[in-house]
Write a protein that holds these residues in place. Structure first.
Motif, PDB file in Angstrom:
ATOM      1  N   GLN A   1       0.697  -1.407   0.416  1.00  0.00           N
ATOM      2  CA  GLN A   1       0.052  -0.291   0.209  1.00  0.00           C
ATOM      3  C   GLN A   1       0.899   1.179  -0.181  1.00  0.00           C
ATOM      4  N   VAL A   2       0.525   1.759  -1.096  1.00  0.00           N
ATOM      5  CA  VAL A   2       1.287   2.992  -1.091  1.00  0.00           C
ATOM      6  C   VAL A   2       0.311   4.738  -1.030  1.00  0.00           C
ATOM      7  N   THR A   3       0.591   5.379  -0.063  1.00  0.00           N
ATOM      8  CA  THR A   3      -0.543   6.294   0.205  1.00  0.00           C
ATOM      9  C   THR A   3      -0.131   7.819   0.645  1.00  0.00           C
ATOM     10  N   ARG A   4      -0.653   8.803   0.427  1.00  0.00           N
ATOM     11  CA  ARG A   4       0.178  10.171   0.711  1.00  0.00           C
ATOM     12  C   ARG A   4       0.232   9.755   2.757  1.00  0.00           C
ATOM     13  N   ALA A   5       0.468  10.912   3.178  1.00  0.00           N
ATOM     14  CA  ALA A   5       0.408  10.670   3.826  1.00  0.00           C
ATOM     15  C   ALA A   5      -0.249  12.533   4.539  1.00  0.00           C
ATOM     16  N   GLU A   6      -1.193  12.287   4.837  1.00  0.00           N
ATOM     17  CA  GLU A   6      -2.122  13.335   5.213  1.00  0.00           C
ATOM     18  C   GLU A   6      -1.728  14.537   6.804  1.00  0.00           C
ATOM     19  N   ASN A   7      -1.651  15.682   6.911  1.00  0.00           N
ATOM     20  CA  ASN A   7      -1.944  16.533   8.020  1.00  0.00           C
ATOM     21  C   ASN A   7      -0.698  16.676   8.256  1.00  0.00           C
ATOM     22  N   LEU A   8       0.813  16.196   8.338  1.00  0.00           N
ATOM     23  CA  LEU A   8       1.996  15.952   8.446  1.00  0.00           C
ATOM     24  C   LEU A   8       3.069  16.791   7.904  1.00  0.00           C
ATOM     25  N   PRO A   9       3.836  17.759   8.946  1.00  0.00           N
ATOM     26  CA  PRO A   9       5.176  18.811   8.163  1.00  0.00           C
ATOM     27  C   PRO A   9       5.295  17.815   6.798  1.00  0.00           C
ATOM     28  N   ARG A  10       6.265  18.066   5.309  1.00  0.00           N
ATOM     29  CA  ARG A  10       6.917  17.970   4.574  1.00  0.00           C
ATOM     30  C   ARG A  10       7.398  17.092   5.482  1.00  0.00           C
ATOM     31  N   SER A  11       7.691  15.831   4.708  1.00  0.00           N
ATOM     32  CA  SER A  11       8.465  14.331   5.448  1.00  0.00           C
ATOM     33  C   SER A  11       8.749  13.545   4.963  1.00  0.00           C
ATOM     34  N   HIS A  12       9.017  12.407   4.887  1.00  0.00           N
ATOM     35  CA  HIS A  12       8.475  10.743   4.106  1.00  0.00           C
ATOM     36  C   HIS A  12       8.333  10.098   5.348  1.00  0.00           C
ATOM     37  N   ARG A  13       6.846   8.883   5.373  1.00  0.00           N
ATOM     38  CA  ARG A  13       7.636   8.105   6.659  1.00  0.00           C
ATOM     39  C   ARG A  13       6.989   6.810   6.114  1.00  0.00           C
ATOM     40  N   LEU A  14       8.031   6.294   6.166  1.00  0.00           N
ATOM     41  CA  LEU A  14       8.913   4.757   5.527  1.00  0.00           C
ATOM     42  C   LEU A  14       8.778   3.264   6.510  1.00  0.00           C
ATOM     43  N   VAL A  15       8.099   2.476   6.285  1.00  0.00           N
ATOM     44  CA  VAL A  15       8.146   1.481   6.852  1.00  0.00           C
ATOM     45  C   VAL A  15       8.645   0.334   6.031  1.00  0.00           C
TER      46      VAL A  15
END
Length: 355
Positions: free
Chosen positions: A330-344
């Protein structure tokens, strides 16, 4: 003539994909690489096929069955550990008996088949026949030193100082002479019985090893870059078809195959590309050299020169290029966060992020 197909190994260069599946079953243009291998052998009239299997044996058996779907008869040969190509010949000794055989690495991909190579081998019958291709970095392959007439003078596995840029392609032809050779060599420094050492043993014994230059497309698909290149090459030969649903607001350009049950709406697809059965593409762009497997969702996104495996979803993420997306990812857009990358990320993952 028989065939010995190697479908074991750990697939370390394709991790994390191969943590959960066999490297030989990663798809190219929505068909496992191993299927192309079996089809190539049957096209060369070789239908008695032994398949070396390891930890992923059940997955390989499920994918190939008894071989009847391909017009072949498949015998499965367990190998407890991947201890080298020559070791695979050793464990297959009873199956091979006294027949000539083709040894085919199950993650190698060739366009154009091996029919002529097999017929030439049967006509001339050297002790060994090998295929060669020029490569940029021969230090990661078996490398041949060859006389002008095609006679092989010397072979070396992954040499630090290569004698040539001629890499041995993962397709070999043998007479029963190879059985004495694989029994006579010692493990290499990496603890494996190397087929190049066995062939060199035959050369030292005065036996004949002939080579031919590959004239068609070939790739070892054991790495991500090579896998994407093989996908591109197959898609370049794609026969277009429109068996899914495409609405009036969508644009289909070039060689595109849309499989049954796929739904494309408000999207642009530029071929060569394939959209798998049951996949939904909405408000998106699918660019050239992209294969999307079945039951995926592509929504408000762009993807090009990539492979997307079964049941994955890509939603609202902008543009993706030169990527392989695993099964059920699942590849999705991160909402309501500072501009950053969230990775698992799983072990051995590789990620490139634009600053």
């Amino acid at each position: 003539m028989k065939a010995l197909v190697l479908a074991g190994g750990y697939g370390t260069r394709l991790r994390p994909l191969t943590h959960t599946g066999a490297k030989q079953l990663v798809p190219v243009a929505n068909k496992p690489v191993l299927h192309y291998c079996i089809e190539t052998l049957v096209d060369a009239s070789i239908t008695d096929i032994g398949v070396i299997v390891g930890d992923t044996a059940e997955e390989i058996r499920t994918a190939l069955g008894d071989g009847s779907a391909f017009g072949a008869k498949i015998t499965y040969i367990p190998q407890d550990e991947p201890l080298g190509l020559a070791h695979a010949v050793l464990v297959a000794r009873d199956y091979l008996a006294e027949d000539d055989f083709v040894m085919y690495l199950g993650d190698n991909f060739i366009i154009g088949g091996i029919h002529d190579l097999v017929r030439d081998f049967e006509a001339e019958r050297p002790d060994v026949g090998i295929m060669l291709a020029r490569v940029e970095d021969p230090t990661v392959y078996g490398v041949a030193d060859v006389a002008p007439d095609g006679q092989v003078l010397r072979l070396e596995e992954k040499p630090r100082d290569p004698a040539s840029d001629l890499a041995v392609v993962g397709i070999y032809l043998f007479t029963p002479a190879v059985h004495e050779a694989v029994r006579s060599i010692d493990p290499s420094a990496r603890g494996e019985l190397e087929i190049s050492d066995a062939i060199q043993w035959l050369l030292d014994e005065g036996r004949t090893v002939r080579s031919s230059m590959i004239s068609n497309y070939w790739k070892d698909t054991g790495g991500i870059t090579e896998l994407l290149e093989a996908n591109r090459a197959v898609l370049d030969l794609l026969e277009p078809s429109m068996d899914g649903d495409v609405d009036a607001e969508s644009e289909i350009i070039g060689r595109v195959r849309i499989e049954p049950g796929a739904v494309v709406s408000r999207s642009r697809i530029v071929g060569p590309a394939v959209i798998g059965a049951g996949t939904e593409v909405t408000a998106s762009y699918i660019g050239p050299s992209t294969s999307v497997a079945g039951n995926c969702v592509i929504d408000a996104s762009e993807i090009e020169f990539s492979i997307v495996l079964e049941s994955s979803s890509i939603r609202g993420v902008g543009r993706i290029e030169s990527s392989v997306i695993g099964r059920e990812a699942q590849v999705t857009r991160a909402e309501n966060l500072p501009r950053s990358h969230r990775l698992v990320l799983g072990d051995h993952s590789k990620v490139q992020i634009t600053p």
